[in-house]
Design a protein around this motif. Structure first.
Motif: not given
Length: 75
Positions: A17, A20, A45
């Motif tokens: 997490d 991200w 990205y």
């Protein structure tokens, strides 16, 4: 969807997490089959206005419901 072993290799949900949360957006440029359980995925990205592209090789394990990711690496 990850196998339990791969989840452990990622360092658990908090580390996953945390990665991200640094990504504003991701786009998939293409997917190429390597074999029946391996694909190469081109990713871009976007983070804080900059972009970074890479290709990840994703290893899959077939299940009754589809596939689980067992590992990945940059290629």
């Amino acid at each position: 969807m990850f196998t339990e072993g791969y989840q452990s290799n990622l360092g658990g949900f908090d580390q996953y997490d945390g990665f991200w949360r640094t990504i504003d957006a991701v786009s998939v440029g293409g997917v190429e089959d390597v074999d029946d359980t391996t694909v190469d995925v081109s990713l871009t990205y976007r983070t804080d206005g900059s972009t970074q592209s890479e290709t990840r090789r994703i290893y899959l394990e077939p299940t009754d419901d589809g596939f689980l990711i067992t590992a990945d690496e940059r290629v």
